[in-house]
Design a protein around this motif. Structure first.
Motif, PDB file in Angstrom:
ATOM      1  N   LYS A  87       0.834  -1.205   0.000  1.00 48.28           N
ATOM      2  CA  LYS A  87       0.000   0.000   0.000  1.00 48.28           C
ATOM      3  C   LYS A  87       0.868   1.254   0.000  1.00 48.28           C
ATOM      4  O   LYS A  87       0.570   2.226  -0.693  1.00 48.28           O
ATOM      5  N   ALA A  88       1.939   1.222   0.781  1.00 54.34           N
ATOM      6  CA  ALA A  88       2.844   2.376   0.849  1.00 54.34           C
ATOM      7  C   ALA A  88       3.471   2.634  -0.518  1.00 54.34           C
ATOM      8  O   ALA A  88       3.557   3.782  -0.963  1.00 54.34           O
ATOM      9  N   LYS A  89       3.889   1.562  -1.168  1.00 53.79           N
ATOM     10  CA  LYS A  89       4.506   1.697  -2.499  1.00 53.79           C
ATOM     11  C   LYS A  89       3.540   2.357  -3.476  1.00 53.79           C
ATOM     12  O   LYS A  89       3.931   3.226  -4.250  1.00 53.79           O
ATOM     13  N   LYS A  90       2.262   1.980  -3.423  1.00 60.13           N
ATOM     14  CA  LYS A  90       1.258   2.592  -4.309  1.00 60.13           C
ATOM     15  C   LYS A  90       1.173   4.099  -4.064  1.00 60.13           C
ATOM     16  O   LYS A  90       1.063   4.881  -5.018  1.00 60.13           O
ATOM     17  N   ASP A  91       1.219   4.500  -2.791  1.00 64.90           N
ATOM     18  CA  ASP A  91       1.147   5.938  -2.488  1.00 64.90           C
ATOM     19  C   ASP A  91       2.381   6.670  -3.003  1.00 64.90           C
ATOM     20  O   ASP A  91       2.265   7.746  -3.597  1.00 64.90           O
ATOM     21  N   PHE A  92       3.559   6.100  -2.789  1.00 65.49           N
ATOM     22  CA  PHE A  92       4.778   6.763  -3.256  1.00 65.49           C
ATOM     23  C   PHE A  92       4.852   6.785  -4.786  1.00 65.49           C
ATOM     24  O   PHE A  92       5.321   7.766  -5.368  1.00 65.49           O
ATOM     25  N   ASP A  93       4.345   5.730  -5.422  1.00 67.14           N
ATOM     26  CA  ASP A  93       4.269   5.737  -6.891  1.00 67.14           C
ATOM     27  C   ASP A  93       3.334   6.854  -7.371  1.00 67.14           C
ATOM     28  O   ASP A  93       3.628   7.531  -8.355  1.00 67.14           O
ATOM     29  N   ASP A 104      12.127  12.686  -1.909  1.00 70.77           N
ATOM     30  CA  ASP A 104      11.699  11.994  -0.685  1.00 70.77           C
ATOM     31  C   ASP A 104      10.914  10.721  -1.020  1.00 70.77           C
ATOM     32  O   ASP A 104      11.104   9.686  -0.380  1.00 70.77           O
ATOM     33  N   ALA A 105      10.049  10.795  -2.016  1.00 74.81           N
ATOM     34  CA  ALA A 105       9.286   9.610  -2.422  1.00 74.81           C
ATOM     35  C   ALA A 105      10.223   8.547  -2.993  1.00 74.81           C
ATOM     36  O   ALA A 105      10.060   7.360  -2.714  1.00 74.81           O
ATOM     37  N   LEU A 109      10.722   4.769  -1.516  1.00 78.45           N
ATOM     38  CA  LEU A 109      10.606   3.559  -2.343  1.00 78.45           C
ATOM     39  C   LEU A 109      11.854   2.689  -2.219  1.00 78.45           C
ATOM     40  O   LEU A 109      11.766   1.461  -2.179  1.00 78.45           O
ATOM     41  N   ALA A 110      13.011   3.327  -2.137  1.00 78.67           N
ATOM     42  CA  ALA A 110      14.264   2.571  -1.966  1.00 78.67           C
ATOM     43  C   ALA A 110      14.279   1.867  -0.609  1.00 78.67           C
ATOM     44  O   ALA A 110      14.713   0.712  -0.509  1.00 78.67           O
ATOM     45  N   LEU A 111      13.793   2.553   0.433  1.00 75.78           N
ATOM     46  CA  LEU A 111      13.721   1.935   1.761  1.00 75.78           C
ATOM     47  C   LEU A 111      12.770   0.739   1.768  1.00 75.78           C
ATOM     48  O   LEU A 111      13.069  -0.300   2.360  1.00 75.78           O
ATOM     49  N   ILE A 112      11.644   0.901   1.083  1.00 73.77           N
ATOM     50  CA  ILE A 112      10.677  -0.203   1.002  1.00 73.77           C
ATOM     51  C   ILE A 112      11.296  -1.386   0.264  1.00 73.77           C
ATOM     52  O   ILE A 112      11.174  -2.531   0.705  1.00 73.77           O
ATOM     53  N   GLU A 115      13.602  -3.132   2.614  1.00 68.15           N
ATOM     54  CA  GLU A 115      12.879  -3.894   3.642  1.00 68.15           C
ATOM     55  C   GLU A 115      12.274  -5.174   3.062  1.00 68.15           C
ATOM     56  O   GLU A 115      12.306  -6.225   3.702  1.00 68.15           O
ATOM     57  N   LEU A 116      11.732  -5.072   1.863  1.00 69.49           N
ATOM     58  CA  LEU A 116      11.158  -6.260   1.223  1.00 69.49           C
ATOM     59  C   LEU A 116      12.232  -7.291   0.911  1.00 69.49           C
ATOM     60  O   LEU A 116      12.011  -8.498   1.054  1.00 69.49           O
ATOM     61  N   LYS A 117      13.404  -6.823   0.512  1.00 64.63           N
ATOM     62  CA  LYS A 117      14.530  -7.720   0.227  1.00 64.63           C
ATOM     63  C   LYS A 117      14.964  -8.441   1.510  1.00 64.63           C
ATOM     64  O   LYS A 117      15.203  -9.655   1.497  1.00 64.63           O
TER      65      LYS A 117
END
Length: 129
Positions: A87-93, A104-105, A109-112, A115-117
Protein backbone atom coordinates in the motif's frame (compact mmCIF):
# COMPACT_ATOMS: atom_id res chain seq x y z
CA UNK A 1 1.99 17.95 25.01
CA UNK A 2 3.18 19.34 21.69
CA UNK A 3 2.05 21.88 19.13
CA UNK A 4 -0.94 20.65 17.21
CA UNK A 5 -2.36 18.51 19.99
CA UNK A 6 -5.24 20.94 20.54
CA UNK A 7 -6.33 20.69 16.92
CA UNK A 8 -6.05 16.90 17.11
CA UNK A 9 -8.54 16.97 19.99
CA UNK A 10 -10.93 19.42 18.32
CA UNK A 11 -10.83 18.11 14.73
CA UNK A 12 -13.00 15.00 15.20
CA UNK A 13 -15.86 17.22 16.37
CA UNK A 14 -15.84 19.57 13.37
CA UNK A 15 -18.42 19.15 10.64
CA UNK A 16 -16.83 18.65 7.19
CA UNK A 17 -16.98 21.83 5.13
CA UNK A 18 -18.98 20.27 2.32
CA UNK A 19 -21.70 19.32 4.83
CA UNK A 20 -22.03 22.76 6.35
CA UNK A 21 -25.02 24.98 5.82
CA UNK A 22 -22.88 28.05 5.12
CA UNK A 23 -22.69 30.03 1.91
CA UNK A 24 -20.60 28.67 -0.96
CA UNK A 25 -17.87 31.19 -0.15
CA UNK A 26 -17.76 30.13 3.50
CA UNK A 27 -17.67 26.45 2.54
CA UNK A 28 -14.79 27.14 0.16
CA UNK A 29 -12.88 28.90 2.94
CA UNK A 30 -13.53 26.01 5.33
CA UNK A 31 -12.25 23.55 2.73
CA UNK A 32 -9.14 25.65 2.26
CA UNK A 33 -8.52 25.51 6.02
CA UNK A 34 -9.43 21.87 6.55
CA UNK A 35 -6.93 20.37 4.11
CA UNK A 36 -3.79 21.84 5.73
CA UNK A 37 -5.25 21.14 9.16
CA UNK A 38 -5.77 17.47 8.30
CA UNK A 39 -2.24 17.24 6.91
CA UNK A 40 -0.87 18.78 10.11
CA UNK A 41 -2.95 16.39 12.20
CA UNK A 42 -1.50 13.49 10.22
CA UNK A 43 2.03 14.79 10.85
CA UNK A 44 1.30 15.11 14.57
CA UNK A 45 -0.05 11.57 14.76
CA UNK A 46 3.03 10.28 12.95
CA UNK A 47 5.30 12.05 15.43
CA UNK A 48 3.45 10.35 18.26
CA UNK A 49 3.63 6.98 16.51
CA UNK A 50 -0.14 6.86 15.93
CA UNK A 51 0.19 5.71 12.34
CA UNK A 52 -3.37 4.39 12.02
CA UNK A 53 -4.73 7.81 13.04
CA UNK A 54 -2.31 9.47 10.63
CA UNK A 55 -3.66 7.28 7.82
CA UNK A 56 -7.23 8.26 8.72
CA UNK A 57 -6.34 11.97 8.63
CA UNK A 58 -4.65 11.54 5.25
CA UNK A 59 -7.66 9.70 3.86
CA UNK A 60 -9.92 12.57 4.98
CA UNK A 61 -7.53 15.00 3.30
CA UNK A 62 -7.61 12.95 0.10
CA UNK A 63 -11.41 13.15 0.12
CA UNK A 64 -11.05 16.93 0.11
CA UNK A 65 -8.30 16.99 -2.53
CA UNK A 66 -7.87 13.82 -4.50
CA UNK A 67 -4.22 13.34 -5.42
CA UNK A 68 -2.82 15.62 -2.70
CA UNK A 69 0.90 14.88 -2.83
CA UNK A 70 1.40 15.66 0.85
CA UNK A 71 -1.49 13.43 1.90
CA UNK A 72 -0.28 10.57 -0.30
CA UNK A 73 3.29 10.94 0.96
CA UNK A 74 2.30 11.04 4.63
CA UNK A 75 -0.09 8.13 4.25
CA UNK A 76 2.66 6.20 2.49
CA UNK A 77 5.09 6.86 5.35
CA UNK A 78 2.51 5.81 7.93
CA UNK A 79 1.73 2.64 5.97
CA UNK A 80 5.44 1.84 5.65
CA UNK A 81 5.86 2.30 9.40
CA UNK A 82 3.15 -0.35 9.83
CA UNK A 83 4.98 -2.65 7.34
CA UNK A 84 2.14 -2.34 4.83
CA UNK A 85 4.68 -2.00 2.06
CA UNK A 86 2.45 -2.76 -0.94
CA UNK A 87 0.00 0.00 0.00
CA UNK A 88 2.84 2.38 0.85
CA UNK A 89 4.51 1.70 -2.50
CA UNK A 90 1.26 2.59 -4.31
CA UNK A 91 1.15 5.94 -2.49
CA UNK A 92 4.78 6.76 -3.26
CA UNK A 93 4.27 5.74 -6.89
CA UNK A 94 1.28 8.12 -7.02
CA UNK A 95 3.46 10.89 -5.56
CA UNK A 96 6.04 10.29 -8.28
CA UNK A 97 3.32 10.22 -10.93
CA UNK A 98 2.31 13.74 -9.82
CA UNK A 99 5.86 14.93 -9.13
CA UNK A 100 8.56 12.78 -10.84
CA UNK A 101 11.35 14.78 -9.19
CA UNK A 102 10.18 14.12 -5.60
CA UNK A 103 13.40 12.89 -3.98
CA UNK A 104 11.70 11.99 -0.68
CA UNK A 105 9.29 9.61 -2.42
CA UNK A 106 12.19 8.03 -4.32
CA UNK A 107 14.03 7.57 -1.03
CA UNK A 108 10.99 5.96 0.59
CA UNK A 109 10.61 3.56 -2.34
CA UNK A 110 14.26 2.57 -1.97
CA UNK A 111 13.72 1.93 1.76
CA UNK A 112 10.68 -0.20 1.00
CA UNK A 113 12.62 -2.20 -1.59
CA UNK A 114 15.35 -2.77 0.98
CA UNK A 115 12.88 -3.89 3.64
CA UNK A 116 11.16 -6.26 1.22
CA UNK A 117 14.53 -7.72 0.23
CA UNK A 118 15.41 -8.29 3.90
CA UNK A 119 12.04 -9.91 4.56
CA UNK A 120 12.42 -12.21 1.56
CA UNK A 121 15.93 -13.24 2.67
CA UNK A 122 14.69 -13.94 6.20
CA UNK A 123 11.79 -15.98 4.84
CA UNK A 124 14.06 -18.00 2.53
CA UNK A 125 16.45 -18.66 5.40
CA UNK A 126 13.61 -19.83 7.64
CA UNK A 127 12.24 -22.26 5.06
CA UNK A 128 15.62 -23.59 3.92
CA UNK A 129 16.52 -25.00 7.35
Amino acid sequence: QFKGEKIMNIAPHLKPAEQSEDSAEERELKLALQLPSLLNIAACHMKKGNNRHAIEACEKALKLEEGSVKALFRRGKALAALCEYDKAKKDFDAVLQADPTNADAKQQLALIASELKKAKATQQKAFSS
